[in-house]
Design a protein around this motif. Structure first.
Motif, PDB file in Angstrom:
ATOM      1  N   ILE A  25       0.942  -0.849   0.117  1.00  0.00           N
ATOM      2  CA  ILE A  25      -0.101  -0.071   0.167  1.00  0.00           C
ATOM      3  C   ILE A  25       1.164   1.410   0.158  1.00  0.00           C
ATOM      4  O   ILE A  25       0.488   2.412  -0.700  1.00  0.00           O
ATOM      5  N   LEU A  26       1.736   0.989   0.695  1.00  0.00           N
ATOM      6  CA  LEU A  26       2.640   2.615   1.250  1.00  0.00           C
ATOM      7  C   LEU A  26       3.010   2.745  -0.482  1.00  0.00           C
ATOM      8  O   LEU A  26       3.650   3.696  -1.039  1.00  0.00           O
ATOM      9  N   LEU A  27       3.924   1.547  -1.262  1.00  0.00           N
ATOM     10  CA  LEU A  27       4.707   2.184  -2.217  1.00  0.00           C
ATOM     11  C   LEU A  27       3.304   2.654  -3.398  1.00  0.00           C
ATOM     12  O   LEU A  27       3.860   3.255  -4.437  1.00  0.00           O
ATOM     13  N   GLU A  28       2.123   1.805  -2.906  1.00  0.00           N
ATOM     14  CA  GLU A  28       1.560   1.903  -4.088  1.00  0.00           C
ATOM     15  C   GLU A  28       0.233   3.573  -3.659  1.00  0.00           C
ATOM     16  O   GLU A  28       0.584   4.574  -4.951  1.00  0.00           O
ATOM     17  N   ILE A  29       0.487   4.515  -3.156  1.00  0.00           N
ATOM     18  CA  ILE A  29       0.802   5.704  -2.340  1.00  0.00           C
ATOM     19  C   ILE A  29       1.956   6.513  -3.041  1.00  0.00           C
ATOM     20  O   ILE A  29       0.922   7.604  -3.643  1.00  0.00           O
ATOM     21  N   ILE A  30       2.756   5.805  -2.947  1.00  0.00           N
ATOM     22  CA  ILE A  30       3.722   7.154  -3.187  1.00  0.00           C
ATOM     23  C   ILE A  30       3.743   7.092  -4.753  1.00  0.00           C
ATOM     24  O   ILE A  30       3.884   7.778  -5.654  1.00  0.00           O
ATOM     25  N   SER A  31       3.937   6.166  -5.577  1.00  0.00           N
ATOM     26  CA  SER A  31       3.809   5.239  -6.687  1.00  0.00           C
ATOM     27  C   SER A  31       2.528   6.431  -7.374  1.00  0.00           C
ATOM     28  O   SER A  31       2.893   6.444  -8.890  1.00  0.00           O
ATOM     29  N   GLY A  32       0.863   6.145  -7.539  1.00  0.00           N
ATOM     30  CA  GLY A  32      -0.029   6.187  -7.849  1.00  0.00           C
ATOM     31  C   GLY A  32      -0.694   5.190  -8.825  1.00  0.00           C
ATOM     32  O   GLY A  32      -1.048   4.689 -10.091  1.00  0.00           O
ATOM     33  N   LYS A  33      -0.118   3.981  -8.883  1.00  0.00           N
ATOM     34  CA  LYS A  33       0.627   2.926  -9.681  1.00  0.00           C
ATOM     35  C   LYS A  33      -0.069   1.498  -8.806  1.00  0.00           C
ATOM     36  O   LYS A  33       0.320   1.055  -7.222  1.00  0.00           O
ATOM     37  N   ARG A  34      -0.777   0.677  -9.571  1.00  0.00           N
ATOM     38  CA  ARG A  34      -1.310  -1.011  -9.168  1.00  0.00           C
ATOM     39  C   ARG A  34      -0.003  -1.789  -8.844  1.00  0.00           C
ATOM     40  O   ARG A  34       0.046  -2.196  -9.750  1.00  0.00           O
ATOM     41  N   ASN A  35      -0.070  -2.790  -8.378  1.00  0.00           N
ATOM     42  CA  ASN A  35       1.125  -3.543  -7.938  1.00  0.00           C
ATOM     43  C   ASN A  35       0.047  -4.569  -8.898  1.00  0.00           C
ATOM     44  O   ASN A  35       1.069  -5.259  -9.401  1.00  0.00           O
ATOM     45  N   SER A  36      -1.193  -4.626  -8.808  1.00  0.00           N
ATOM     46  CA  SER A  36      -1.617  -6.330  -9.589  1.00  0.00           C
ATOM     47  C   SER A  36      -1.067  -5.520 -10.551  1.00  0.00           C
ATOM     48  O   SER A  36      -1.890  -7.057 -11.563  1.00  0.00           O
ATOM     49  N   GLY A  37      -0.844  -4.572 -11.546  1.00  0.00           N
ATOM     50  CA  GLY A  37      -1.360  -4.711 -13.032  1.00  0.00           C
ATOM     51  C   GLY A  37       0.256  -4.112 -13.337  1.00  0.00           C
ATOM     52  O   GLY A  37       0.096  -4.391 -14.834  1.00  0.00           O
ATOM     53  N   PHE A  38       0.886  -4.110 -12.759  1.00  0.00           N
ATOM     54  CA  PHE A  38       2.104  -3.404 -13.608  1.00  0.00           C
ATOM     55  C   PHE A  38       3.487  -3.977 -14.055  1.00  0.00           C
ATOM     56  O   PHE A  38       3.750  -3.799 -14.630  1.00  0.00           O
ATOM     57  N   TYR A  39       2.717  -5.468 -13.798  1.00  0.00           N
ATOM     58  CA  TYR A  39       3.882  -6.467 -14.612  1.00  0.00           C
ATOM     59  C   TYR A  39       3.710  -6.200 -15.710  1.00  0.00           C
ATOM     60  O   TYR A  39       4.411  -6.289 -16.810  1.00  0.00           O
ATOM     61  N   ARG A  40       2.775  -5.841 -16.195  1.00  0.00           N
ATOM     62  CA  ARG A  40       2.398  -5.447 -17.599  1.00  0.00           C
ATOM     63  C   ARG A  40       3.506  -4.404 -18.899  1.00  0.00           C
ATOM     64  O   ARG A  40       3.660  -4.351 -20.043  1.00  0.00           O
ATOM     65  N   THR A  41       4.247  -3.687 -17.687  1.00  0.00           N
ATOM     66  CA  THR A  41       4.718  -2.718 -18.515  1.00  0.00           C
ATOM     67  C   THR A  41       6.029  -2.915 -18.153  1.00  0.00           C
ATOM     68  O   THR A  41       6.306  -4.018 -18.526  1.00  0.00           O
ATOM     69  N   GLU A  42       6.861  -2.457 -19.050  1.00  0.00           N
ATOM     70  CA  GLU A  42       8.541  -3.104 -19.861  1.00  0.00           C
ATOM     71  C   GLU A  42       9.333  -2.809 -18.837  1.00  0.00           C
ATOM     72  O   GLU A  42      10.312  -2.794 -19.193  1.00  0.00           O
ATOM     73  N   HIS A  43       8.697  -1.804 -17.423  1.00  0.00           N
ATOM     74  CA  HIS A  43      10.015  -1.228 -16.504  1.00  0.00           C
ATOM     75  C   HIS A  43      10.197  -2.373 -15.394  1.00  0.00           C
ATOM     76  O   HIS A  43      11.941  -2.745 -15.184  1.00  0.00           O
ATOM     77  N   ALA A  44       9.375  -2.946 -15.226  1.00  0.00           N
ATOM     78  CA  ALA A  44       9.952  -4.291 -14.433  1.00  0.00           C
ATOM     79  C   ALA A  44       9.096  -5.399 -14.341  1.00  0.00           C
ATOM     80  O   ALA A  44       7.680  -5.568 -14.966  1.00  0.00           O
ATOM     81  N   GLN A  45       8.609  -6.448 -14.495  1.00  0.00           N
ATOM     82  CA  GLN A  45       7.799  -6.909 -13.584  1.00  0.00           C
ATOM     83  C   GLN A  45       6.785  -7.542 -12.853  1.00  0.00           C
ATOM     84  O   GLN A  45       5.582  -7.310 -13.301  1.00  0.00           O
TER      85      GLN A  45
END
Length: 635
Positions: free
Chosen positions: A560-580
């Protein structure tokens, strides 16, 4: 002649006994006072976390702890009243901190830390983490490095119960507020983070002396935040009394109607009529306590003898299971709750939680219409309701497949009613009709955290200070569930949608009661319920093996803390090119020294806060520590 000598001797003896009678009585009275008087060496309070590992008395950890305590006692006074250090290495390393009140002498400081070093070993035997507070000092040790980390968890010692209520609450409130604000400002700016002050009302009927102090390992902004939290707790707690204190790990505050901070180790000496009142009260206690003890022991003995003859002692299981649901929640015999209480939405004490009329709740929610639907989770659907008096409430209609009957619901009510904290959603009442079961909560106008952090428009409406406050609120609520509540609770489903926000954007954890009764549900149902709704927040050991602990909640908090700071969902981030995953992306940037790139640009637009970079970096660090794969490595 002998008879006359005997009579004379007896006459002298009688006169001597009469003459010595006052001395004898005085001696007996003094003995009673000594026996009944509170011991000055007793701590104000102490805290030994229940979930802390117990160390062996012959272990290296024990030896390091003893060395640490000796070091604290000898160095704190010499270091201007504050000292922190560590002893040992690796898993046997012990961290410790001692703080003396800023107005006491070096001798008083050293004596107090010496006493605290002995007291903490007695009160928290073989615990790997503990803290103890005395009037002139506090001492803390732990197996983890807690230095420079401010996590507020204020405690109210028994001392707060001794004062009389104020005579003019409105006038008292005004001068009290002024004093608290001034002391917070002075403490933040003081070199030793210590301040005292006094204030008197215009009518000169009220005078308050105050003291505030922070541990010097935290930054000044955190000192102010800690003290403001303490002031807030006082206002929500025993604020009607003429004196009180809040004890914290990183800050303390105290206020009294008499001067108590003069650097002397003597007991505080009140002035004027208040001293007379306290003296009379104290004498009355000294006289009445022995008498009450004797009467109690006599009555208890008679009751015990009589009870053994005519009554068997039920087991704990019998005592719990035989309590009717109506009795648990404060209703006499009927499931119908009085109409007035339903209309007013009155909150009762935890032992008198109202059972509301089921049909009245249906009316309040417009028969659970979709237009009033606020959300849906694994435990049921939540609806907005409006009581006849206009009060807004949130009604959770529990999912039938998640419950096994009235007994589980009864246990749920017992559990939730005992949990009261400003960072937990408040339960107002419940309703039941056949298989239908409802829980009625305070309505949160700003809905949930996920509606802000994942919405670009609403996210831009909040600044970093608001997010900072929300994160602190979640941490305080979680700390209460894990360590400070009467029942240790593991939430197991902590996620942004379960963090609600009131009109002041104060974070309040919800569904904390739901987690408690999962003990009785099969693990297959647990995973079936939670995996579908909490993907991305569950700790690896919980998702893969069904193993849960407080460290499982810590993992969820980190996400939750990392999601608040980034504004991104952890559950859907794996689809990006940045990281898994989002977590892997945060870790990669941290290793590369580019962690500020992880923060959402909208959040960093707050130019009024000059410390935002340091705070954001620190929170990213904390988040990464919380989401480590091995539960033992998490804080």
């Amino acid at each position: 002649m002998e008879k006359e000598q005997v009579r004379e001797w007896m006459s002298l003896r009688s006169r001597k006994m009469v003459r010595d009678a006052p001395s004898t009585m005085l001696f007996l009275f003094a003995s009673i006072i000594i026996l009944c008087r509170p011991n000055s060496a007793q701590p104000l309070d102490f805290f030994c976390p229940e979930n802390t590992i117990v160390y062996d008395s012959n272990s290296s950890f024990a030896a390091n702890l003893n060395r640490l305590l000796i070091s604290l006692a000898s160095n704190t006074a010499a270091s201007d009243g504050f000292y922190n250090t560590s002893v040992g290495s690796d898993s046997d390393q012990v961290y410790g901190l001692a703080l003396c009140r800023g107005d006491v002498t070096a001798d008083v400081c050293q004596n107090c830390v010496n006493t605290a070093s002995q007291g903490i070993l007695q009160e928290c035997q073989n615990k790997q983490e503990a803290i103890i507070w005395y009037e002139f000092c506090q001492l803390r040790y732990s197996y983890w490095k807690f230095f420079s980390m401010m996590v507020y968890a204020g405690k109210f010692p028994k001392w707060n119960e001794r004062e009389q209520n104020v005579t003019n609450p409105d006038e008292y409130s005004n001068i009290w507020d002024n004093l608290m604000r001034n002391l917070i400002s002075q403490t933040e700016s003081d070199r030793r983070m210590f301040a005292t002050g006094e204030v008197i009302s215009i009518s000169k009927t009220e005078k308050i002396y105050g003291l505030m102090q922070c541990t010097r390992d935290i930054i000044r902004d955190e000192c102010g935040n800690c003290l403001r939290n303490g002031v807030g707790d006082i206002q929500r707690g025993p604020f009607s009394r003429r004196g009180g204190m809040v004890l914290g790990t990183s800050c303390n505050l105290r206020y009294e109607p008499y001067l108590f901070y003069n650097g002397s180790s003597a007991s505080p000496t009140p002035n004027g009529n208040y001293f007379t009142e306290r003296k009379a009260w104290t004498v009355a206690i000294f006289i009445s306590v022995p008498i009450c003890v004797l009467l109690f022991l006599s009555g208890f003995y008679a009751y015990y003898i009589r009870g053994r003859k005519g009554r068997e002692t039920p087991t704990d299981e019998q005592r719990i299971d035989d309590i009717p649901l109506q009795q648990i929640i404060g209703v006499s015999t009927s499931f119908d709750f009085p109409e007035k209480d339903m209309q007013d939405g009155n909150q009762m004490s935890s032992s008198e939680l109202p059972l509301m009329d089921f049909d009245a709740i249906k009316v309040a929610t417009d028969n659970f219409s979709d237009s009033n639907k606020l959300g849906q989770g694994g435990f049921g659907t939540v609806y907005k309701g409006i009581l006849p008096n206009g009060k807004e409430v949130a009604v959770k209609r529990l999912s039938r497949k998640s419950w096994q009957g009235v007994e589980e619901f009864k246990n749920e009510i017992i559990l939730i009613a005992k949990l009261q904290h400003r960072n937990l959603v408040r339960l107002l009442g419940c309703g039941i009709q056949g298989d239908e079961k409802l829980l009625v909560y305070d309505f949160m106008p700003n809905i949930s955290l996920d509606s802000f952090i994942f919405d670009p428009i609403r996210r831009s409406q909040l600044d970093w200070r608001t997010y900072f406050s929300i994160i602190g609120g979640i941490a305080r609520g979680l700390l209460y569930l894990h360590e400070d509540s009467r029942l240790k609770i593991i939430h197991r489903d902590l996620k942004p949608s379960n963090v609600l926000l009131d009109h002041d954007m104060t974070a309040k954890i919800s569904d904390f009661g739901m987690a408690g009764s999962f003990v009785k549900i099969k693990m297959q149902l647990i995973l079936e319920e939670l995996l579908g709704h909490s993907n991305g927040y569950m700790a690896p050991e919980y998702a893969m093996e069904g193993l849960f602990s407080v460290k499982s909640d810590v993992f969820s908090f980190g996400v939750i803390l990392l999601e608040i700071i980034s504004g991104k969902r952890n559950s859907g981030f794996y689809r990006t090119e940045h990281a898994q995953t989002l977590l892997a992306f945060a870790w990669r940037l941290w290793v590369e020294g580019k962690c500020l790139e992880f923060a959402d640009a909208v959040m960093l637009m707050d130019t009024t806060n000059t410390r935002w970079k340091a705070e954001v970096m620190r929170f990213i660090h904390i988040g990464l520590l919380c989401v480590q794969e091995d539960a033992a490595d998490r804080p």
